[in-house]
Design an enzyme around this catalytic site. Structure first.
Site, PDB file in Angstrom:
ATOM      1  N   GLU A 143      12.896 -15.216   7.800  1.00 38.22           N
ATOM      2  CA  GLU A 143      12.810 -13.857   8.347  1.00 38.22           C
ATOM      3  C   GLU A 143      12.284 -12.971   7.235  1.00 38.22           C
ATOM      4  OE1 GLU A 143      16.700 -12.778   9.746  1.00 38.22           O
ATOM      5  OE2 GLU A 143      16.833 -14.514  11.084  1.00 38.22           O
ATOM      6  N   PRO A 144      11.809 -11.764   7.592  1.00 39.33           N
ATOM      7  CA  PRO A 144      11.313 -10.877   6.539  1.00 39.33           C
ATOM      8  C   PRO A 144      12.355 -10.668   5.433  1.00 39.33           C
ATOM      9  CG  PRO A 144      10.656 -10.036   8.672  1.00 39.33           C
ATOM     10  CD  PRO A 144      11.536 -11.238   8.933  1.00 39.33           C
ATOM     11  N   GLY A 147      14.669 -15.537   2.934  1.00 45.94           N
ATOM     12  CA  GLY A 147      13.797 -16.601   2.449  1.00 45.94           C
ATOM     13  C   GLY A 147      14.640 -17.782   2.032  1.00 45.94           C
ATOM     14  N   ILE A 173       5.882 -18.627  10.657  1.00 45.59           N
ATOM     15  CA  ILE A 173       6.165 -19.729  11.568  1.00 45.59           C
ATOM     16  C   ILE A 173       4.878 -20.497  11.875  1.00 45.59           C
ATOM     17  CG2 ILE A 173       7.228 -20.404  13.748  1.00 45.59           C
ATOM     18  CD1 ILE A 173       9.023 -18.785  11.690  1.00 45.59           C
ATOM     19  N   GLU A 384       9.426 -24.875   2.335  1.00 46.71           N
ATOM     20  CA  GLU A 384      10.457 -25.920   2.425  1.00 46.71           C
ATOM     21  C   GLU A 384      11.374 -25.891   1.205  1.00 46.71           C
ATOM     22  OE1 GLU A 384       9.160 -26.848   5.991  1.00 46.71           O
ATOM     23  OE2 GLU A 384      10.671 -28.185   5.150  1.00 46.71           O
ATOM     24  N   GLY A 385      11.612 -24.703   0.667  1.00 45.32           N
ATOM     25  CA  GLY A 385      12.440 -24.570  -0.537  1.00 45.32           C
ATOM     26  C   GLY A 385      11.557 -24.435  -1.752  1.00 45.32           C
TER      27      GLY A 385
END
Lengths: 406, 363
Positions: A143-144, A147, A173, A384-385
């Protein structure tokens, strides 16, 4: 047993994926990157040649062996799904990582539905991907304001009769604007923290589900990155993935479990881009190095390239190990994070070296390819991290939960 | 097959090596460093456990000759102590050379060396090209029914104590590596001079020497093996040696990582264990990640060797990675201990010197 040799079936799957990369991806790669568009024909061709995306590709190649032996091989393949996926992903990214994300299929929506959907939900949500049309899936976590700190998700889901009402904004997304369904992680009760986070299946066209902006990016430009807005979005109550309700932290676990499964695949993508750049720059050095290039500098180049080649192998072995462990049903968060972090750093190193070495090259495809891969590479240290989050995961396995709190 | 789990047999011998590493090598490390060799008590343990010669062929030998197993064993020995691990590898080399390259008669003839306190020293590396098979400048010339050897060797383990040497030389330099042969040379041969390296930086438990060969005459049957096959076998010996050195490097790295991890869990500063600080935790994460990468490169090289690959390119890649990682990880481990890591009270300063000193052997 310790070994690094692929079986014939594994090699066949790898070769099939490579062939797709060569025939379907490379020819349109630069144009798709420039225009941020993918031609419709690509989707249809990949639908035909790789139904169901990487997962489907694996079983398709398995069928290619033919006869009883073929069936036997497929049966065995089910126990090596993660391993075959990383083989395929490396080849796809060698072709074009952005185009690989756009192969029709459930994509990132698949792992949570598979792991946390009831049999009925799996049928209901996955059956469209078997039909003749073009269908995609998406996963909405970021989301904005959220993270790396996934537990602080602000999107809410409120039960209202037979429906959940979702409110919030998701961003970054992949395939968000073309997905037939999106797995949305939302909180049913903020006071519950992690335990309140649940995965919901939101179909395209649900009332109150809007697509916001499509991001303009430095790299992976052909990959569609969308903002999704949920404004009193109503979905049926049984679109909550059932298995996530089994225990209190189920939803958060679903989110994290998804990451354990996808990190080796992202590592494989990074490895594939690194290999592509390494091959192209090595070929350029062999064939096109400017006349009169000083011998001593040439020697340094050869040495640098040899080291990069070994490092690509190291990244691949870390990816293979993490995937192999997943197939053995061994806990692999540490190894998955190592694979992802190593490959993420490496793909930057290799592509940056390729751009530097090829600076004197004439403008044209070889140079534009390595420049594209350099732009594509940076995000592998992030999504992905981030590299830092991977180190939090690794260090907590190493030192215990006390690690990296400050 | 792709797999990342040792077999049950491999695990058993690895566990044995681990036990010997913890109970013998670790406590003896400082003594061995001061004495410059393997203490007699350890020699006895190695004999009793079969680790003195963990491969087949005749009396005294045990187990099977596969590179994966030996890589696992050397990693454990390196985990115990790098210097002693290298000294043990140096003792294996002569038997490995005879097994891989020698004829049956040659193996029989030299079995005796297996039981003596003095092993066969195998002289492979040279100053200029290290172990690179394409740069061997020591030559062998056929002189009637005999050979004459000329050149210089470097980083020869047990080079001044051995009674018998095996020397790598090129019989046909115009053929490149295809001309490589191994020659048995008695330590008292005319024209052979061995000089011990003085005050080495590390790996003092495994003393090295330089050999000078000036017209050293050896009989025809001093050449190991027969015919052209011996060049391939010789290359495999070189690869295996590099794999074993890489195993030691990985073992040293793991020792340093574990030591610094447990220190960071218990050392309190600013009211919390220093592992709670990302500056320390992330350093540990990087050390662990690079260590695993090095170990996987090593396993790949060893598995390829077992599949019959000459193994040189993969062994070389594994060595470069393992050595770079060992150098980095031992230094980073000292960083985690801070000032304490710099002191001889802790073994890390020994391990950092040992890791750096491996360069003489494997480069």
């Amino acid at each position: 047993m310790i070994g690094m040799e692929l079986t014939d079936t594994q090699r066949m799957v790898q070769e099939y994926a490579h062939q797709l990369a060569v025939e379907e991806m490379r020819p349109i790669s630069l144009e798709c990157d420039r225009t941020e568009q993918i031609p419709e024909t690509y989707f249809w061709r990949m639908k035909r040649r790789a139904p169901g995306g990487a997962e489907g590709l694996v079983s398709l190649a398995g069928r290619g062996t033919g006869g009883d032996k073929g069936r036997e091989e497929i049966a065995r393949d089910e126990a090596q799904g993660a391993f075959l996926s990383v083989l395929v992903n490396e080849e796809m990214a060698w072709g074009d990582a952005a185009l690989s994300t756009a192969i029709p299929g459930p994509g990132l929506a698949y792992p949570p539905i598979r792991s946390f959907g009831s049999p009925e939900q799996q049928r209901r949500f996955l059956s469209i991907y078997q039909d003749e049309g073009l269908h995609w899936g998406a996963l909405a976590l970021s989301e904005p304001g959220v993270g790396s700190d996934v537990a602080s998700i602000a999107t809410t889901a409120t039960l209202d009769g037979d429906e959940y009402v979702l409110n919030g904004t998701k961003h970054y997304i992949t395939n968000g604007a073309r997905a037939d369904l999106v797995i949305v992680f939302a909180t049913v009760d903020k006071r519950l923290g992690r335990a309140g986070i649940k995965p919901f299946v939101v179909p395209r066209g649900a009332p109150g589900f809007l697509v916001g902006r499509i991001e303009k990016k430095m790299g992976l430009r052909a990959s569609q990155t969308a903002e999704l807005i949920f404004d009193h979005c109503r979905i049926p109550k049984d679109n909550l993935l059932a298995g996530s309700d089994r225990d209190r932290a189920g939803g958060f676990k679903a989110a994290m479990g998804t990451l354990d499964a996808t990190r080796p695949m992202v590592g494989a993508l990074g490895t594939g881009i690194a290999r592509a750049a390494y091959e192209m720059v090595s070929e350029w050095v062999r064939q096109e190095l400017p006349r009169g290039y000083p011998f001593r500098r040439r020697h340094l180049l050869d040495d640098e390239l040899a080291t990069l080649g070994h490092e690509i192998d190291a990244a691949r072995l870390l990816v293979w190990r993490a995937a192999w462990m997943a197939d053995q049903r061994m806990p692999n968060s540490k190894e998955a994070s190592m694979a992802k972090a190593y490959a993420g750093a490496l793909v930057m190193r290799v592509t940056a070296a390729a751009v530097r070495i090829m600076a004197p090259a004439e403008p044209g495809p070889p140079k534009w390819f390595v420049e594209k891969w350099f732009r594509d590479a940076k995000v592998f240290d992030i999504f992905e991290g981030t590299a830092q989050i991977q180190r939090v995961v690794i260090s907590r396995r190493l030192f215990g939960e006390m690690a990296a709190q400050e | 097959m792709v797999g990342f789990a040792p077999t049950a047999e491999q695990e058993a011998i690895r566990d044995l090596a681990h036990e010997v590493a913890i109970e013998q090598l670790r406590p003896l490390a400082r003594v061995a460093e001061a004495e410059g060799g393997i203490p007699a008590t350890l020699l006895q343990v190695l004999d009793e456990t079969g680790l003195a010669a963990p491969f087949p062929e005749g009396p005294g030998g045990s187990g099977i000759l596969d590179a994966v197993t030996l890589a696992l064993v050397t990693e454990e020995l390196g985990f115990g102590d790098g210097g002693l691990a290298v000294a043990v590898v140096g003792r294996w080399l002569g038997q490995l050379a005879l097994s891989l390259v020698g004829t049956v008669e040659q193996r029989q003839m030299h079995l005796a060396y297996r039981d003596t306190a003095m092993p066969i020293a195998v002289a492979l590396a040279e100053e200029a090209g290290g172990l690179d098979p394409s740069t061997v400048s020591t030559t062998a010339r056929a002189v009637g029914p005999a050979y004459a050897l000329d050149g210089a060797k470097y980083a020869v383990l047990h080079g001044t104590t051995a009674r018998q040497h095996i020397v790598l030389a090129n019989l046909a330099p115009e053929l490149g590596p295809a001309g490589l042969r191994l020659f048995l040379v008695p330590a008292d041969a005319q024209g052979l001079v061995a000089v011990a390296d003085e005050r080495p930086l590390g790996l003092r438990a495994a003393p090295m020497a330089r050999l000078q060969l000036s017209g050293v005459r050896v009989p025809a049957d001093a050449r190991l093996g027969h015919g052209g096959d011996s060049a391939t076998a010789t290359l495999r010996l070189l690869s295996l040696y590099v794999i074993l050195l890489s195993g030691v490097a990985v073992g040293i790295s793991r020792a340093a990582l574990e030591y610094s991890v447990s220190y960071a869990q218990t050392r309190i500063q600013f009211g919390r264990p220093i592992a709670a600080f990302q500056g320390v935790a992330f350093l540990g994460a990087d050390m662990a990640m690079n260590l695993d990468a090095a170990q996987l490169m090593l396993w790949r090289a060893a598995a390829a060797w077992d599949n019959g690959d000459s193994g040189w390119a993969l062994a070389r890649a594994a060595y470069r990675k393992a050595h770079a990682v060992a150098t980095q990880v031992t230094a980073d481990a000292i960083q985690i201990l801070g000032g304490a890591g710099f002191m001889e009270d802790h073994p890390l300063e020994l391990w950092m010197r040992d890791a750096a000193a491996l360069a003489a052997l494997g480069e």
